[in-house]
Design an enzyme around this catalytic site. Structure first.
Site, PDB file in Angstrom:
ATOM      1  CG  ASP A  12      -1.945  -1.266   1.038  1.00 56.58           C
ATOM      2  OD1 ASP A  12      -2.347  -1.460   0.189  1.00 56.58           O
ATOM      3  OD2 ASP A  12      -2.282  -1.741   2.229  1.00 56.58           O
ATOM      4  CE  LYS A  34      -4.027  -6.099   0.193  1.00 59.42           C
ATOM      5  NZ  LYS A  34      -4.591  -5.062  -0.378  1.00 59.42           N
ATOM      6  CG  ASP A  61      -7.232  -6.279  -2.631  1.00 60.70           C
ATOM      7  OD1 ASP A  61      -8.433  -6.768  -2.807  1.00 60.70           O
ATOM      8  OD2 ASP A  61      -6.945  -5.636  -1.712  1.00 60.70           O
ATOM      9  CE  LYS A  63     -11.583  -5.442  -1.019  1.00 61.21           C
ATOM     10  NZ  LYS A  63      -9.977  -5.098  -1.280  1.00 61.21           N
ATOM     11  CG  ASP A  66     -18.781  -3.686 -14.474  1.00 61.73           C
ATOM     12  OD1 ASP A  66     -20.071  -3.731 -15.015  1.00 61.73           O
ATOM     13  OD2 ASP A  66     -17.994  -2.715 -14.524  1.00 61.73           O
ATOM     14  CB  THR A 125     -14.179  -5.724   7.724  1.00 61.43           C
ATOM     15  OG1 THR A 125     -12.972  -4.934   7.161  1.00 61.43           O
ATOM     16  CG2 THR A 125     -13.902  -7.207   7.756  1.00 61.43           C
ATOM     17  NE  ARG A 217      -1.580  -0.033   8.244  1.00 63.70           N
ATOM     18  CZ  ARG A 217      -2.816   0.408   8.584  1.00 63.70           C
ATOM     19  NH1 ARG A 217      -2.999   1.778   8.802  1.00 63.70           N
ATOM     20  NH2 ARG A 217      -4.013  -0.370   8.492  1.00 63.70           N
TER      21      ARG A 217
END
Ligand code: C5P
Length: 241
Positions: A12, A34, A61, A63, A66, A125, A217
């Site tokens: 990230d 990822k 990732d 997601k 559609d 979540t 992280r």
């Protein structure tokens, strides 16, 4: 599976240079990287090719959510990139999930591609009961998660992304030990929670039935990411010994 193969490091970060620096530091110490919406939107498919080109595995990732034709076609492009895992939203429905599974099977056969695992996201979540009710979903969150996982499994999807709390109910509900569970929200003993609320340690998550652990992280922000990854491997090893 070796403990290190269970660790999926979330890249990230903003730039390809930051991502590749982490990959260099962690290669051989973790199983997969990822690449999510932030890095993919900033750096495009080339960053996926570069990480795979270094001999590493990628979980894309994005997601996908559609119409069936569009998600199936996007899935085939993910397979052509050579990713090991990609994911779709189960709320896209059975027809969408089945179309994606069929398209991947056909493309793998036709183009001799290695088939990626296809995982489904059930309920994010970030939702709580009130935000589900607002959407018109009346079931409780755990019931809805299990319901969507069953739909995914019946559509031929290989597994789900699930929070640590969902691992046990899913293992009880889905009578297929090869159904894959990939779990974010994992924090090594003593690590900062950041914005994660309900966490498990890596060892607990694996013992409860997770196959893959997405960890960001605690590894990527560590002073020494390689040492942090090694420590997590040891923690998993001890937990399952
Ligand atoms: O840094 P951290 O370990 O919290 O990163 C977890 C990763 O897993 C992030 O990429 C985050 O978007 C993702 N994720 C999550 N919780 C979910 C689904 C995905 O933390 N329910």
């Amino acid at each position: 599976m070796q403990p290190k193969d269970r660790i999926v490091v979330a890249l990230d970060v903003e730039t390809p240079a930051q991502a590749l620096s982490l990959v260099e530091q962690l290669c051989g110490l973790v199983g997969m990287f990822k690449i999510g919406k932030q890095l993919f939107t900033a750096a495009g498919p080339d960053i996926v090719r570069q990480v795979i080109g270094r001999g590493e595995k990628v979980f894309l990732d994005l997601k996908f959510h559609d119409i069936p034709n569009t998600v199936a076609a996007a899935g085939v492009e993910a397979a052509r990139l050579g990713v090991s895992i990609f994911n779709v939203h189960s709320l896209g429905g059975s027809a969408m999930m089945r179309a994606t599974v069929d398209a991947i099977n056909d493309a793998a056969e036709r183009e001799k591609l290695i088939k990626p695992l296809i995982l489904a996201v059930t309920i994010l979540t970030s939702h709580d009961q009130a935000s589900l009710t607002e959407l018109g979903i009346e079931r409780s969150i755990p019931e809805q998660v299990v319901h969507l996982a069953r739909l995914a499994s019946a559509a031929g999807i290989n597994g789900v992304v699930a929070s640590p709390q969902e691992i046990s109910p899913l293992r009880q509900a889905i009578d297929n030990p090869s159904f894959v569970i990939l779990t974010p929200g994992v924090r090594p003993t003593g690590a900062a929670l950041n914005d994660q609320k309900r966490v498990m340690t890596p060892g607990e998550a694996v013992k409860t039935g997770a196959d893959y652990l997405v960890i960001g992280r605690p590894i990527t922000s560590a002073g020494d990411p390689a040492a942090a990854a090694q420590k997590i491997c040891e923690e998993i090893e001890q937990a399952v010994a």
